[in-house]
Design an enzyme around this catalytic site. Sequence first.
Site, PDB file in Angstrom:
ATOM      1  N   PRO A 196       0.850  -1.263  -0.057  1.00  0.00           N
ATOM      2  CA  PRO A 196      -0.093  -0.077   0.026  1.00  0.00           C
ATOM      3  C   PRO A 196       0.793   1.356   0.193  1.00  0.00           C
ATOM      4  O   PRO A 196       0.710   2.127  -0.632  1.00  0.00           O
ATOM      5  CB  PRO A 196      -0.634   0.042   1.427  1.00  0.00           C
ATOM      6  CG  PRO A 196      -0.685  -1.461   1.707  1.00  0.00           C
ATOM      7  CD  PRO A 196       0.499  -1.863   1.139  1.00  0.00           C
ATOM      8  N   PRO A 248      50.240  -8.001  24.337  1.00  0.00           N
ATOM      9  CA  PRO A 248      50.618  -7.816  25.683  1.00  0.00           C
ATOM     10  C   PRO A 248      50.032  -8.990  26.753  1.00  0.00           C
ATOM     11  O   PRO A 248      50.704  -9.220  27.689  1.00  0.00           O
ATOM     12  CB  PRO A 248      50.126  -6.396  26.059  1.00  0.00           C
ATOM     13  CG  PRO A 248      48.763  -6.404  25.384  1.00  0.00           C
ATOM     14  CD  PRO A 248      49.027  -7.012  24.109  1.00  0.00           C
ATOM     15  N   ASP A 280      57.911 -17.043  23.134  1.00  0.00           N
ATOM     16  CA  ASP A 280      58.638 -16.620  24.053  1.00  0.00           C
ATOM     17  C   ASP A 280      57.690 -16.744  25.342  1.00  0.00           C
ATOM     18  O   ASP A 280      56.697 -17.160  25.577  1.00  0.00           O
ATOM     19  CB  ASP A 280      58.581 -15.198  23.926  1.00  0.00           C
ATOM     20  CG  ASP A 280      59.798 -14.951  23.039  1.00  0.00           C
ATOM     21  OD1 ASP A 280      60.555 -15.762  22.498  1.00  0.00           O
ATOM     22  OD2 ASP A 280      59.693 -13.678  22.484  1.00  0.00           O
ATOM     23  N   LYS A 327      63.674 -16.660  26.941  1.00  0.00           N
ATOM     24  CA  LYS A 327      65.131 -16.331  27.515  1.00  0.00           C
ATOM     25  C   LYS A 327      64.780 -15.777  28.784  1.00  0.00           C
ATOM     26  O   LYS A 327      63.893 -15.250  29.173  1.00  0.00           O
ATOM     27  CB  LYS A 327      65.738 -15.132  26.890  1.00  0.00           C
ATOM     28  CG  LYS A 327      66.016 -15.265  25.264  1.00  0.00           C
ATOM     29  CD  LYS A 327      66.590 -14.120  24.625  1.00  0.00           C
ATOM     30  CE  LYS A 327      66.497 -14.107  23.174  1.00  0.00           C
ATOM     31  NZ  LYS A 327      65.457 -13.016  22.608  1.00  0.00           N
ATOM     32  N   GLY A 367      55.901 -11.807  22.471  1.00  0.00           N
ATOM     33  CA  GLY A 367      55.051 -10.721  23.111  1.00  0.00           C
ATOM     34  C   GLY A 367      55.257  -9.396  22.500  1.00  0.00           C
ATOM     35  O   GLY A 367      55.849  -9.159  21.828  1.00  0.00           O
ATOM     36  N   ASP A 393      54.880  -6.623  19.956  1.00  0.00           N
ATOM     37  CA  ASP A 393      55.152  -6.469  18.650  1.00  0.00           C
ATOM     38  C   ASP A 393      56.582  -6.990  18.455  1.00  0.00           C
ATOM     39  O   ASP A 393      57.471  -6.751  19.149  1.00  0.00           O
ATOM     40  CB  ASP A 393      55.118  -4.989  18.321  1.00  0.00           C
ATOM     41  CG  ASP A 393      55.367  -4.733  16.652  1.00  0.00           C
ATOM     42  OD1 ASP A 393      54.707  -4.971  15.804  1.00  0.00           O
ATOM     43  OD2 ASP A 393      56.647  -4.669  16.319  1.00  0.00           O
ATOM     44  N   MET A 409      61.236  -3.003  29.924  1.00  0.00           N
ATOM     45  CA  MET A 409      62.538  -3.803  30.775  1.00  0.00           C
ATOM     46  C   MET A 409      63.097  -2.954  31.879  1.00  0.00           C
ATOM     47  O   MET A 409      64.468  -3.016  32.124  1.00  0.00           O
ATOM     48  CB  MET A 409      63.525  -4.351  29.907  1.00  0.00           C
ATOM     49  CG  MET A 409      62.832  -5.290  28.904  1.00  0.00           C
ATOM     50  SD  MET A 409      64.075  -6.061  27.639  1.00  0.00           S
ATOM     51  CE  MET A 409      63.922  -4.976  26.321  1.00  0.00           C
ATOM     52  N   GLY A 418      50.418  -5.913  32.345  1.00  0.00           N
ATOM     53  CA  GLY A 418      49.332  -4.756  31.740  1.00  0.00           C
ATOM     54  C   GLY A 418      48.331  -5.873  30.754  1.00  0.00           C
ATOM     55  O   GLY A 418      48.915  -6.543  30.047  1.00  0.00           O
TER      56      GLY A 418
HETATM   57  N1  SAH Z   1      58.313  -7.181  22.060  1.00  0.00           N
HETATM   58  C1  SAH Z   1      57.658  -6.630  23.154  1.00  0.00           C
HETATM   59  C2  SAH Z   1      58.704  -6.286  24.116  1.00  0.00           C
HETATM   60  C3  SAH Z   1      59.441  -7.019  24.714  1.00  0.00           C
HETATM   61  S1  SAH Z   1      60.717  -6.429  25.867  1.00  0.00           S
HETATM   62  C4  SAH Z   1      56.527  -5.467  22.964  1.00  0.00           C
HETATM   63  O1  SAH Z   1      56.505  -5.248  21.917  1.00  0.00           O
HETATM   64  O2  SAH Z   1      55.740  -5.326  24.100  1.00  0.00           O
HETATM   65  C5  SAH Z   1      59.939  -7.054  27.296  1.00  0.00           C
HETATM   66  C6  SAH Z   1      59.326  -6.056  28.117  1.00  0.00           C
HETATM   67  O3  SAH Z   1      58.024  -5.519  27.555  1.00  0.00           O
HETATM   68  C7  SAH Z   1      58.952  -6.201  29.407  1.00  0.00           C
HETATM   69  O4  SAH Z   1      60.208  -6.371  30.197  1.00  0.00           O
HETATM   70  C8  SAH Z   1      58.250  -5.088  29.836  1.00  0.00           C
HETATM   71  O5  SAH Z   1      58.963  -4.122  30.004  1.00  0.00           O
HETATM   72  C9  SAH Z   1      57.260  -4.989  28.701  1.00  0.00           C
HETATM   73  N2  SAH Z   1      55.969  -5.944  28.539  1.00  0.00           N
HETATM   74  C10 SAH Z   1      55.656  -6.747  27.921  1.00  0.00           C
HETATM   75  N3  SAH Z   1      54.426  -7.187  28.196  1.00  0.00           N
HETATM   76  C11 SAH Z   1      53.973  -6.412  29.190  1.00  0.00           C
HETATM   77  C12 SAH Z   1      52.843  -6.553  29.991  1.00  0.00           C
HETATM   78  N4  SAH Z   1      52.005  -7.370  29.727  1.00  0.00           N
HETATM   79  N5  SAH Z   1      52.764  -5.473  30.828  1.00  0.00           N
HETATM   80  C13 SAH Z   1      53.669  -4.612  31.043  1.00  0.00           C
HETATM   81  N6  SAH Z   1      54.852  -4.698  30.410  1.00  0.00           N
HETATM   82  C14 SAH Z   1      55.152  -5.860  29.533  1.00  0.00           C
END
Ligand code: SAH
Length: 472
Positions: free
Chosen positions: A43, A225, A248, A270, A302, A304, A384, A413
């Site tokens: 309609p 992370p 890792d 490591k 972990g 990037d 680190m 984090g």
């Molecule tokens: N390639 C990783 C970093 C490797 S060096 C990236 O891009 O995040 C490892 C360091 O990353 C740790 O000593 C800490 O400083 C940081 N990190 C990685 N994961 C984390 C998390 N969940 N919370 C806090 N710091 C973190």
Amino acid sequence: MKLYPLFADIAGRRVLVVGGGAVAARKVAALCAARACVRVGAPALSEDLRALAQRGEIDYRAGSFDTTWLDDAWLVVAATDDIETNRHVARAAQKRRLFVNVVDDAALSSFHVPAIIDRSPLIFAISTGGAAPMLGRWLRERLEVFIDHTVGTMAALLERKRPVIVARHRDLGARRKFYERLLDGRLWNWLRADDAIGAEREFNRVLQKEHSSNAGSVALVGAGPGDPGLLTLRALRVLNEADVILYDRLVSPQIIELARRDAARIEVGKASGDDHDATQNRIHALMLDHARKGSRVVRLKGGDPFVFGRGGEELEFLRAHDMAFEVVPGITAAVACAAYAGVPLTHRDHAQSVHFVTAHCKNSMDTLDWRALAQERQTLAIYMGVAQLATLRERLIAHGRSAQTPFALIENGSTSRQRVVAGTLDELHRLAISHEVKSPALLIVGEVASLAHTLAWFGDAPLGSRPVDLAA
Ligand code: SAH
């Protein structure tokens, strides 16, 4: 099987849609996309349908349902909100042996419209046979995520190349092997990059080869992370295809669990105290050995892989040994920890730049440009750094950063164990010790860090001292 699945070619064929509202408009849009000649009877029409009628893209019949609307139709859709009308349409269509779909009424329908995933020319259709359409939709959303967008491009390429493939491989068995080689190979990478010339070259290379060289490859993948929700779709897909995963210590177990069930999982992390170079050489050897045996290796890191992760070195090694690789970025700790602690890394009023810094050991601390790092109105994201907090505090203050500069230290984090300790640079070391902050933790120094107190949204409120008033 309750329903027989079929894909219908309705291009240029008449389809009747009864109804002029929003539901009808959605059906009409899908039918027009398949180039049907759509007739709409109702309609009155919704605004979009009226526009289509005015442009002559649909044939509009005004009024209540009339069986002459069915003339020359192949298919009928009843999409009114009046059950009597829908029933009437369904009965009239059945009488003329026309397939009819009554929206949301499986009992009145002689065909169902599936939930689809469109990777044209490839289409995935899901039907629950009317049992639970919402389940079909739910499943569709989940599958949508897993099906790479390039499968459509691949299908189009295979269609175009079919004559040369048949000419090259006349024998069906050989042809099947060729297809397996092609689909398991690296052609996808060029399709993904939308590189038609590269794709053509790779296609020809595989076409000309007699046998599979059984070539493996390595994907360097960022796992983010910790929160598995922060994995990219690409990372998830690569994990689903992996034969071997070298991961890792920092990669969370929930993420490893997402990988293909029968993939080999090897921890190559490591620990502090290890001989890092020996471990790194072992990782290189493992990647290469497995890939040379034909495996799809995922090197999972972990955050990037290119941020403080020695990912560059691993790729240099693979390039030197002529091994194919790809890189999947991940959300780095600085970006994730800042987000999950409510600390914007940049802010128009407080910070115009952000530096990613590593404070791994005394040596690396000496090579940093402390004068530049101690500037105001910028953010430092320090990786680190847990073991070096006293030195960090002392050097930043010595090079001119105010002792009142806010900091936020984020431990674990984005995970359920996240803790944030916040305060001023002056108290950095003392607060970290009193709260027993441990690695992995990320340190953010800069004016923006005080926003952790106002913008915290994930987990507990920050520990440590009271906020500094940014405006003061
Ligand atoms: N390639 C990783 C970093 C490797 S060096 C990236 O891009 O995040 C490892 C360091 O990353 C740790 O000593 C800490 O400083 C940081 N990190 C990685 N994961 C984390 C998390 N969940 N919370 C806090 N710091 C973190």
